[in-house]
Design an enzyme around this catalytic site. Sequence first.
Site, PDB file in Angstrom:
ATOM      1  N   LYS A  83      -0.894  -2.941 -10.336  1.00  0.00           N
ATOM      2  CA  LYS A  83      -1.722  -3.793  -9.484  1.00  0.00           C
ATOM      3  C   LYS A  83      -2.367  -4.866 -10.355  1.00  0.00           C
ATOM      4  CE  LYS A  83      -4.365  -2.535  -5.416  1.00  0.00           C
ATOM      5  NZ  LYS A  83      -5.302  -1.563  -4.852  1.00  0.00           N
TER       6      LYS A  83
HETATM    7  O1  G3P Z   1      -6.659  -1.102  -1.393  1.00  0.00           O
HETATM    8  C1  G3P Z   1      -7.795  -1.912  -1.497  1.00  0.00           C
HETATM    9  C2  G3P Z   1      -8.899  -1.277  -0.744  1.00  0.00           C
HETATM   10  O2  G3P Z   1      -9.189  -0.067  -1.362  1.00  0.00           O
HETATM   11  C3  G3P Z   1     -10.150  -2.045  -0.607  1.00  0.00           C
HETATM   12  O3  G3P Z   1     -10.834  -1.434   0.419  1.00  0.00           O
HETATM   13  O4  G3P Z   1     -12.719  -0.803   1.810  1.00  0.00           O
HETATM   14  O5  G3P Z   1     -13.076  -1.398  -0.613  1.00  0.00           O
HETATM   15  O6  G3P Z   1     -12.503  -3.163   1.049  1.00  0.00           O
HETATM   16  P1  G3P Z   1     -12.370  -1.724   0.679  1.00  0.00           P
END
Ligand code: G3P
Length: 215
Positions: A83
């Site tokens: 990533k």
């Molecule tokens: O895969 C990326 C994701 O984990 C981000 O999620 O909920 O932190 O915006 P969030």
Amino acid sequence: MQIFIDSADIEEIRDAAAMGVIDGVTTNPSLVAKTGRPFKDVLVDICEVVDGPISAEVVSTDYDGILGEARELAKMHDNIVVKVPLIAEGLKAVRTLSGEGIRTNVTLCFSPTQGLLAAKAGATYVSPFIGRIDDISGNGMELVEQLVTIYRNYGLETRVLVASIRHPVHVVQASLIGADVATVPHKVIHQLARHPLTDIGLERFLADAKKIPPS
Ligand code: G3P
């Protein structure tokens, strides 16, 4: 649409994998930090549980640093997808990594132009963070639609991996648009499986089953 689990918690990953619904895993430094465990230990465990793409994120932000980390991560297991953040240095690294046959997931994508550049650089996946766009009164799904259309228009092979999913409707919308992958938190995977009418129906069947005379 493929479903990945967005988690670094090995118990959550085991639980979802046992349901047979998981095609891969995405992690990020925040998810790994929550486990309180060393990054590589977490990755080794995940690779044992899931046989599919497993995204592991670099923390360098310069070309050489990203490349060094990426090559090391890719060496750990064939299923590791590196990533890389969607910044100029990241795109340079993605171009090189793609030439070396190392798969990448270009993360923190918030615009169609960013997504177009990631695809041109040779990204395997691009991750639009839709929940974070919704959080600031934008429309995350619109970005998914734009990316799917742009890639389709030009036959670009980069897959749209919908990330930052917050609830089941995000999953439904992503699949209707035709996104390639949705990476879904453990809690939301369980929400996808549940329906109150299933619970009520099951309760009735179990109650009625008790009334059946034994043979
Ligand atoms: O895969 C990326 C994701 O984990 C981000 O999620 O909920 O932190 O915006 P969030």
